[in-house]
Design a protein around this motif. Structure first.
Motif, PDB file in Angstrom:
ATOM      1  N   UNK A  56       0.828  -1.197   0.000  1.00 59.90           N
ATOM      2  CA  UNK A  56       0.000   0.000   0.000  1.00 59.90           C
ATOM      3  C   UNK A  56       0.870   1.258   0.000  1.00 59.90           C
ATOM      4  N   UNK A  57       1.943   1.238   0.792  1.00 60.97           N
ATOM      5  CA  UNK A  57       2.798   2.422   0.887  1.00 60.97           C
ATOM      6  C   UNK A  57       3.457   2.736  -0.453  1.00 60.97           C
ATOM      7  N   UNK A  58       3.894   1.703  -1.168  1.00 62.11           N
ATOM      8  CA  UNK A  58       4.540   1.924  -2.463  1.00 62.11           C
ATOM      9  C   UNK A  58       3.573   2.492  -3.502  1.00 62.11           C
ATOM     10  N   UNK A  59       2.289   2.211  -3.334  1.00 64.48           N
ATOM     11  CA  UNK A  59       1.289   2.680  -4.296  1.00 64.48           C
ATOM     12  C   UNK A  59       0.892   4.134  -4.080  1.00 64.48           C
ATOM     13  N   UNK A 337      -5.707  11.920  -2.713  1.00 65.89           N
ATOM     14  CA  UNK A 337      -4.680  11.409  -3.619  1.00 65.89           C
ATOM     15  C   UNK A 337      -4.161  10.059  -3.134  1.00 65.89           C
ATOM     16  N   UNK A 338      -3.980   9.918  -1.831  1.00 61.52           N
ATOM     17  CA  UNK A 338      -3.532   8.636  -1.282  1.00 61.52           C
ATOM     18  C   UNK A 338      -4.569   7.547  -1.501  1.00 61.52           C
ATOM     19  N   UNK A 339      -5.846   7.915  -1.492  1.00 62.31           N
ATOM     20  CA  UNK A 339      -6.924   6.947  -1.700  1.00 62.31           C
ATOM     21  C   UNK A 339      -6.809   6.282  -3.061  1.00 62.31           C
ATOM     22  N   UNK A 340      -6.367   7.029  -4.076  1.00 61.56           N
ATOM     23  CA  UNK A 340      -6.203   6.437  -5.408  1.00 61.56           C
ATOM     24  C   UNK A 340      -5.211   5.279  -5.371  1.00 61.56           C
ATOM     25  N   UNK A 346      -6.152  -2.587  -3.811  1.00 66.94           N
ATOM     26  CA  UNK A 346      -7.303  -3.413  -3.451  1.00 66.94           C
ATOM     27  C   UNK A 346      -8.144  -3.844  -4.650  1.00 66.94           C
ATOM     28  N   UNK A 347      -7.841  -3.315  -5.820  1.00 71.10           N
ATOM     29  CA  UNK A 347      -8.652  -3.618  -7.012  1.00 71.10           C
ATOM     30  C   UNK A 347      -8.772  -5.116  -7.302  1.00 71.10           C
ATOM     31  N   UNK A 348      -7.692  -5.904  -7.195  1.00 70.36           N
ATOM     32  CA  UNK A 348      -7.828  -7.351  -7.449  1.00 70.36           C
ATOM     33  C   UNK A 348      -8.760  -8.063  -6.473  1.00 70.36           C
ATOM     34  N   UNK A 356     -12.006  -2.530  -1.858  1.00 65.12           N
ATOM     35  CA  UNK A 356     -12.190  -1.146  -1.422  1.00 65.12           C
ATOM     36  C   UNK A 356     -13.681  -0.863  -1.262  1.00 65.12           C
ATOM     37  N   UNK A 357     -14.059  -0.310  -0.126  1.00 66.45           N
ATOM     38  CA  UNK A 357     -15.467  -0.064   0.194  1.00 66.45           C
ATOM     39  C   UNK A 357     -15.760   1.433   0.100  1.00 66.45           C
TER      40      UNK A 357
END
Length: 399
Positions: A56-59, A337-340, A346-348, A356-357
């Protein structure tokens, strides 16, 4: 002793009161159960892998973790200015009678909560790089809202460290079927009351300490060290001082009540609504110790778009809350921006319980009232995994 990870995730140990690392287990890729419709407690579920905290951090773009003191101060001044303008415009609102006074209180509640979000950045350390400054500004933001800063800092860290843990997430009262059966009728009927949201903030949660200890009493169960008790006293004195100043300015107890305490209660109600809807939903799961992990708990957080300009006014704590839960060091002005980045990771898992909810909830107030009726208590979905009774019953009927 304070331990910090590269992600800036730490939390207060509920037993010792010290800081402990909460994401060590989360950085290990774990195989966790895929969502199932079974309500039989002993059944095993198919296993899937959840992303690590590092994934998550890398994304998330690195600049999202950067704190800008001047930008943070701008939001602090902005929110105080908005509240000041509302007091200045009060005669205009009162010209329209009780409806005008109600509208004024609603706006006071919204902008009061916005100020709370700035103070909330302070307690997480995302206001500036200097925690002493954060704590000072946090008291400036929290004290006029009658919210003791240091006690909130401790209780809120516990909520972040153990999100959706049935025993350790004290930011929410997770009621199980075994608890529900023992409750007196008045307790069962309290949540569905339309005005329960006002009472939950004060006195139920902060004063009486249901469910993690009073935030005003230094010898409540929330505090285990003398230093924490001293902090409680300091924060409580700041709150009482602000309330007394408001009384002096108001000139009478009647004015103090109608123009300080009532709008303050609207802030408290907004705080309760937003917090509740961030974590209570028909699809949300809650976990026992053997099934809980940091990443798994955070995936049960829900982003909600309130609309009407409320999300921007309340600094996107509503529609950027999932990102905030994964990385509470991200300032509020970087949450969208972080949410993107969170979405991409979480897309997979979109078709699973761990996707993602997100919901568009222009009806947030009605939804809050309805969920307090419908989502009454949790039952076991499978061993170690709980979900709301009504959700599982609806799934069973749909088969």
């Amino acid at each position: 002793m304070v331990a910090h990870s590269s992600d800036g995730l730490s939390a207060t140990d509920p037993v010792t009161g010290g800081d402990v690392l909460v994401d060590a287990r989360a950085n290990l890729q774990e195989k966790l159960p895929l969502s199932s419709d079974s309500t039989q407690e002993g059944l095993e579920e198919p296993r899937i892998e959840l992303p690590t905290v590092d994934a998550f951090r890398r994304a998330i773009p690195p600049h999202c973790f950067e704190r800008d003191l001047f930008k943070s101060l701008r939001y602090l001044v902005q929110d105080f200015a908005a509240l000041g303008l509302l007091y200045f415009a009060l005669p205009v609102f009162e010209y329209f009678g009780i409806l005008g006074y109600l509208a004024w209180n609603i706006l006071m509640g919204v902008f009061g909560f916005a100020l709370f979000v700035v103070g909330h950045d302070c307690l997480h350390g995302s206001f500036s790089d200097n925690q002493n400054l954060n704590d000072f500004i946090g008291h400036i933001a929290f004290s006029p809202l009658f919210s003791p800063y240091f006690p909130w800092q401790k209780s809120h860290k516990l909520h972040h460290a153990f999100t959706n843990h049935i025993d350790k997430d004290h930011g929410h009262v997770w009621v199980q079927d075994k608890d529900w059966e023992k409750m007196p009728l008045w307790k069962q009927l309290f949540n569905p009351m339309p005005f329960s949201g006002w009472l939950k903030w004060f006195p139920v949660y902060t004063l009486f300490g249901f469910c993690d200890g009073s935030h005003f009493w230094p010898y409540s169960s929330l505090f285990v060290r003398d230093s924490e008790r001293v902090q409680c006293v300091v924060s409580t004195v700041c709150c009482v001082t602000c309330a007394y100043i408001a009384l002096v300015v108001a000139g009478s107890y009647s004015n103090w009540f109608w123009y300080y305490w009532v709008p303050l209660s609207f802030f408290g109600c907004m705080l309760v609504i937003v917090t509740y809807l961030q974590h209570a939903d028909e699809v949300a799961e809650v976990y026992e110790a053997d099934e809980w992990s940091f990443v798994r708990g955070q995936t049960q957080t829900i982003d909600r778009l309130y609309g009407f300009g409320l999300d921007q006014t309340m600094h996107h704590i509503t529609d950027g809350h999932v990102a905030h839960h994964f990385f509470n060091k991200i300032p509020h002005y970087h949450l969208i921006e972080a949410t993107d980045g969170i979405k991409k990771v979480l897309e997979p898992l979109y078709e699973t319980q761990y996707g993602y909810k997100y919901q568009v909830n222009y009806d947030f107030f009605v939804r809050f009232l309805w969920y307090n009726i419908k989502l009454d208590y949790l039952v076991h979905k499978t061993k170690g995994i709980l979900q709301f009774r009504s959700t599982l019953e609806e799934k069973a009927k749909a088969k």
